[in-house]
Design a protein around this motif. Structure first.
Motif, PDB file in Angstrom:
ATOM      1  N   GLU A  63      30.964  35.235  46.750  1.00  0.00           N
ATOM      2  CA  GLU A  63      32.052  35.809  47.527  1.00  0.00           C
ATOM      3  C   GLU A  63      31.678  35.842  48.998  1.00  0.00           C
ATOM      4  N   LEU A  83      39.281  36.814  51.969  1.00  0.00           N
ATOM      5  CA  LEU A  83      38.130  36.762  51.071  1.00  0.00           C
ATOM      6  C   LEU A  83      38.167  35.464  50.280  1.00  0.00           C
ATOM      7  N   SER A  84      36.969  34.959  50.009  1.00  0.00           N
ATOM      8  CA  SER A  84      36.838  33.735  49.242  1.00  0.00           C
ATOM      9  C   SER A  84      35.815  33.946  48.135  1.00  0.00           C
ATOM     10  N   CYS A  85      36.045  33.301  47.012  1.00  0.00           N
ATOM     11  CA  CYS A  85      35.133  33.384  45.873  1.00  0.00           C
ATOM     12  C   CYS A  85      35.025  31.989  45.276  1.00  0.00           C
ATOM     13  N   TRP A  90      40.801  39.995  41.602  1.00  0.00           N
ATOM     14  CA  TRP A  90      40.022  40.739  42.594  1.00  0.00           C
ATOM     15  C   TRP A  90      40.072  42.213  42.219  1.00  0.00           C
ATOM     16  N   TYR A 106      35.256  42.553  44.621  1.00  0.00           N
ATOM     17  CA  TYR A 106      34.631  41.684  43.630  1.00  0.00           C
ATOM     18  C   TYR A 106      35.652  40.701  43.073  1.00  0.00           C
ATOM     19  N   CYS A 107      35.225  39.470  42.854  1.00  0.00           N
ATOM     20  CA  CYS A 107      36.057  38.567  42.080  1.00  0.00           C
ATOM     21  C   CYS A 107      35.540  38.558  40.644  1.00  0.00           C
ATOM     22  N   GLY A 112      31.460  38.550  40.204  1.00  0.00           N
ATOM     23  CA  GLY A 112      30.658  38.266  41.370  1.00  0.00           C
ATOM     24  C   GLY A 112      29.917  39.508  41.813  1.00  0.00           C
ATOM     25  N   THR A 171      31.708  41.561  48.081  1.00  0.00           N
ATOM     26  CA  THR A 171      31.649  41.437  49.536  1.00  0.00           C
ATOM     27  C   THR A 171      32.279  42.702  50.126  1.00  0.00           C
TER      28      THR A 171
END
Length: 125
Positions: free
Chosen positions: A6, A20-22, A36, A95-96, A116, A119
């Motif tokens: 993440e 946000l990216s995962c 998420w 969290y993802c 994950g 972040t």
């Protein structure tokens, strides 16, 4: 080994935006529904948004509806969360997670299979 990385968290002022990216590896990403979650200090982990494996359908918690947008790119094994009009109460670790399920709303954390590490998102007033 399933792994999620993440990124995109940070410190922004209220009213600002974050994305946000995962990125997932070690699983058949396009077969899993993704979600998420967030957890603020002293509070339980709560669902924010989820999206079907195809990406056609998404669900949101009432607290973020109209401000957050979830999306996914199955070709890149990536899950995204665009967060706009951020509020101090959005401050949390995000969290993802991946899971199987025909959800019609944001699922419980217990429904997820993989997580994950999170972040951190901090919104200042």
């Amino acid at each position: 080994q399933v792994q999620f990385v993440e990124s995109g968290g940070g410190l922004v002022q209220a009213g600002g935006s974050l994305r946000l990216s995962c990125t997932a590896s070690g699983l058949a990403f396009d077969r899993y529904a993704m979600a998420w979650f967030r957890q603020a200090p002293g509070k339980e982990r709560e669902g924010v948004s989820c999206i079907t494996p195809s990406g056609r359908t998404a669900y949101y918690a009432d607290s973020v509806k109209g401000r957050f947008t979830i999306s996914r790119d199955n070709a890149k094994n990536t899950l995204l969360l665009q967060m706009n009009s951020l509020k101090p109460e959005d401050t949390a670790m995000y969290y993802c997670a991946a899971g199987f399920g025909a959800w019609t709303r944001v699922p419980s954390p217990t429904a997820m299979d993989y997580w994950g590490k999170g972040t951190l998102v901090t919104i200042s007033s």
